[in-house]
Design a protein around this motif. Structure first.
Motif, PDB file in Angstrom:
ATOM      1  N   LEU A  25      -2.146  -8.545  -0.021  1.00  0.00           N
ATOM      2  CA  LEU A  25      -3.457  -9.066  -0.399  1.00  0.00           C
ATOM      3  C   LEU A  25      -3.466  -9.530  -1.847  1.00  0.00           C
ATOM      4  O   LEU A  25      -3.961 -10.623  -2.169  1.00  0.00           O
ATOM      5  N   GLU A  26      -2.876  -8.718  -2.728  1.00  0.00           N
ATOM      6  CA  GLU A  26      -2.862  -9.040  -4.154  1.00  0.00           C
ATOM      7  C   GLU A  26      -2.087 -10.321  -4.437  1.00  0.00           C
ATOM      8  O   GLU A  26      -2.485 -11.121  -5.302  1.00  0.00           O
ATOM      9  N   HIS A  27      -1.006 -10.533  -3.709  1.00  0.00           N
ATOM     10  CA  HIS A  27      -0.131 -11.677  -3.998  1.00  0.00           C
ATOM     11  C   HIS A  27      -0.229 -12.788  -2.946  1.00  0.00           C
ATOM     12  O   HIS A  27       0.630 -13.668  -2.888  1.00  0.00           O
ATOM     13  N   GLU A  28      -1.280 -12.714  -2.123  1.00  0.00           N
ATOM     14  CA  GLU A  28      -1.592 -13.767  -1.146  1.00  0.00           C
ATOM     15  C   GLU A  28      -0.434 -14.012  -0.179  1.00  0.00           C
ATOM     16  O   GLU A  28      -0.002 -15.151   0.044  1.00  0.00           O
ATOM     17  N   LYS A  29       0.043 -12.927   0.416  1.00  0.00           N
ATOM     18  CA  LYS A  29       1.087 -12.991   1.433  1.00  0.00           C
ATOM     19  C   LYS A  29       0.521 -12.484   2.759  1.00  0.00           C
ATOM     20  O   LYS A  29      -0.378 -11.637   2.782  1.00  0.00           O
ATOM     21  N   ASN A  30       1.043 -12.985   3.852  1.00  0.00           N
ATOM     22  CA  ASN A  30       0.704 -12.406   5.154  1.00  0.00           C
ATOM     23  C   ASN A  30       1.461 -11.097   5.314  1.00  0.00           C
ATOM     24  O   ASN A  30       2.638 -11.000   4.944  1.00  0.00           O
ATOM     25  N   CYS A  31       0.814 -10.097   5.872  1.00  0.00           N
ATOM     26  CA  CYS A  31       1.449  -8.806   6.129  1.00  0.00           C
ATOM     27  C   CYS A  31       1.284  -8.465   7.609  1.00  0.00           C
ATOM     28  O   CYS A  31       0.165  -8.307   8.095  1.00  0.00           O
ATOM     29  N   TYR A  32       2.403  -8.376   8.315  1.00  0.00           N
ATOM     30  CA  TYR A  32       2.392  -8.055   9.739  1.00  0.00           C
ATOM     31  C   TYR A  32       2.793  -6.592   9.911  1.00  0.00           C
ATOM     32  O   TYR A  32       3.790  -6.136   9.350  1.00  0.00           O
ATOM     33  N   ALA A  78       1.893  -1.803   1.587  1.00  0.00           N
ATOM     34  CA  ALA A  78       2.341  -3.146   1.980  1.00  0.00           C
ATOM     35  C   ALA A  78       1.151  -4.096   2.082  1.00  0.00           C
ATOM     36  O   ALA A  78       1.196  -5.236   1.604  1.00  0.00           O
ATOM     37  N   GLN A  79       0.095  -3.633   2.683  1.00  0.00           N
ATOM     38  CA  GLN A  79      -1.101  -4.468   2.841  1.00  0.00           C
ATOM     39  C   GLN A  79      -1.753  -4.776   1.494  1.00  0.00           C
ATOM     40  O   GLN A  79      -2.229  -5.900   1.279  1.00  0.00           O
ATOM     41  N   GLU A  80      -1.763  -3.793   0.592  1.00  0.00           N
ATOM     42  CA  GLU A  80      -2.326  -4.017  -0.745  1.00  0.00           C
ATOM     43  C   GLU A  80      -1.518  -5.075  -1.509  1.00  0.00           C
ATOM     44  O   GLU A  80      -2.096  -5.977  -2.149  1.00  0.00           O
ATOM     45  N   LEU A  81      -0.187  -4.961  -1.478  1.00  0.00           N
ATOM     46  CA  LEU A  81       0.658  -5.932  -2.166  1.00  0.00           C
ATOM     47  C   LEU A  81       0.460  -7.327  -1.590  1.00  0.00           C
ATOM     48  O   LEU A  81       0.383  -8.315  -2.333  1.00  0.00           O
ATOM     49  N   SER A 131       9.528  -1.968   3.700  1.00  0.00           N
ATOM     50  CA  SER A 131       9.333  -0.571   4.082  1.00  0.00           C
ATOM     51  C   SER A 131       8.525   0.213   3.055  1.00  0.00           C
ATOM     52  O   SER A 131       8.024   1.299   3.369  1.00  0.00           O
ATOM     53  N   GLY A 132       8.430  -0.300   1.839  1.00  0.00           N
ATOM     54  CA  GLY A 132       7.797   0.450   0.763  1.00  0.00           C
ATOM     55  C   GLY A 132       8.779   1.248  -0.059  1.00  0.00           C
ATOM     56  O   GLY A 132       8.422   1.834  -1.087  1.00  0.00           O
ATOM     57  N   GLY A 133      10.051   1.294   0.388  1.00  0.00           N
ATOM     58  CA  GLY A 133      11.084   1.980  -0.376  1.00  0.00           C
ATOM     59  C   GLY A 133      11.517   1.156  -1.578  1.00  0.00           C
ATOM     60  O   GLY A 133      11.105   0.001  -1.749  1.00  0.00           O
ATOM     61  N   ALA A 134      12.380   1.747  -2.412  1.00  0.00           N
ATOM     62  CA  ALA A 134      12.806   1.069  -3.641  1.00  0.00           C
ATOM     63  C   ALA A 134      13.501  -0.256  -3.350  1.00  0.00           C
ATOM     64  O   ALA A 134      13.317  -1.236  -4.076  1.00  0.00           O
ATOM     65  N   ASP A 135      14.287  -0.310  -2.288  1.00  0.00           N
ATOM     66  CA  ASP A 135      15.080  -1.510  -1.990  1.00  0.00           C
ATOM     67  C   ASP A 135      14.180  -2.704  -1.663  1.00  0.00           C
ATOM     68  O   ASP A 135      14.253  -3.758  -2.299  1.00  0.00           O
TER      69      ASP A 135
END
Length: 328
Positions: free
Chosen positions: A64-71, A59-62, A20-24
């Motif tokens: 991309l940076e860490h080579e994960k798929n983001c849906y 979420a998309q930036e993270l 979600s982008g929140g702290a958790d």
């Protein structure tokens, strides 16, 4: 911060993180990275707040940076019963991804405060032991598991972790809205209790987990189209627990009144949407339909087979499901 057994298990699995982008969820993202656990992320944009676009971009930036798929899924406007409807939208999206891409686990970032908050909310409206403890470390679903690896961690620890690593996260402004019941319970009851009695609360949840495992008899819930069914257990409490869990997956929360009905009646309609019917051997949950004109031959066959009347309209319109029940 993650338990060793979770790290070992998740390293050998294909995991999808509800982000979600929140702290958790941001904390869980970096904890998974830190422990070399494979995962991809999925995020929902409910289009209610301007900030939600920034959260999706983050979420998309993270990813991309860490080579994960983001849906990413953008929800249509939700006009009524937001909490339950949003939950149904969320899990429909997650399950679609899980089955399409072969994920074994859905990871959520629920923490100790969430768990206490949930228990207190259930306690205040009337619930049994199984319902009070329905937020567990592992919840088995058909084809995958929901895993909550942070249930033993307090939110303040997660924030301290992010601050120490100088990582960005977002604070949802609606979390301060006290007209939302979960926020009321979080700020007025759960947070003060955790601040004063955290160690005892952790130990109590450990005891409750062990006791609940002994109270609830497991059974496999099967699905054919929109029909869910399982073999009756030897324990009515266990049956109601599995009914409750299945309806939650469908976005329906049963009230204490409905729970009492389920104890007394073998045929119940929940939220005017689902028929819950018990026979000698099985429990069935199916859409409750009205104004379906059934022919006499079908009605007679159902009577002979002792198929509950509230199931019949749905079965009449779905031959494959009817054949499944006949085979049982």
């Amino acid at each position: 911060m993650l338990k060793i057994q979770d790290v070992t298990f998740l390293k050998n699995s294909k995991n999808l993180l509800a982000f979600s982008g929140g702290a958790d969820s941001t904390s869980l993202f970096f904890l998974l990275l830190q422990n070399d656990i494979p995962f991809d992320i999925a995020i929902i944009d409910y289009a209610l707040r301007a900030q939600s676009k920034e959260e999706v971009s983050y979420a998309q930036e993270l990813a991309l940076e860490h080579e994960k798929n983001c849906y990413v899924f953008t929800s249509e406007s939700i006009e009524k019963n937001f909490e339950a409807t949003a939950r149904a939208v969320r899990y429909d999206f997650f399950e679609e991804l899980i089955f399409e891409h072969g994920y074994n686990n859905l990871l959520t970032a629920h923490h100790l405060g969430d768990r206490l908050e949930w228990l207190l909310m259930q306690l205040s409206k009337g619930a049994g032991c199984a319902e009070l403890n329905s937020m567990k470390r592992i919840t088995k679903r058909e084809g995958y598991d929901i895993i909550r690896p942070l249930l033993h961690v307090e939110k303040s620890e997660l924030i301290a972790y992010l601050e120490a690593k100088e990582k960005k996260w977002f604070e949802d402004e609606t979390n301060q809205d006290m007209s939302i019941k979960r926020n009321e319970f979080r700020h007025l009851y759960a947070a003060p209790l955790l601040k004063k009695y955290k160690d005892g609360i952790l130990k109590s949840f450990e005891y409750i987990d062990n006791d609940t495992d002994e109270l609830i008899e497991n059974t496999e819930v099967l699905q054919v189209q929109e029909l869910y069914y399982f073999k009756r257990t030897k324990n009515l409490k266990s049956d109601i627990y599995h009914i409750d869990k299945t309806l939650k997956q469908l976005g329906v929360m049963i009230s204490s009144h409905t729970r009492d009905e389920l104890k007394e009646s073998d045929d119940t309609v929940v939220s005017r949407r689902y028929a819950v019917c018990r026979t000698d051997e099985y429990v069935f949950i199916a859409p409750y339909l009205l104004d379906v004109s059934m022919d006499k031959g079908f009605k007679e066959r159902c009577r002979v087979l002792k198929i509950p009347s509230k199931l019949r309209p749905y079965l009449f319109l779905n031959q494959k499901v009817f054949d499944t029940i006949v085979a049982l």
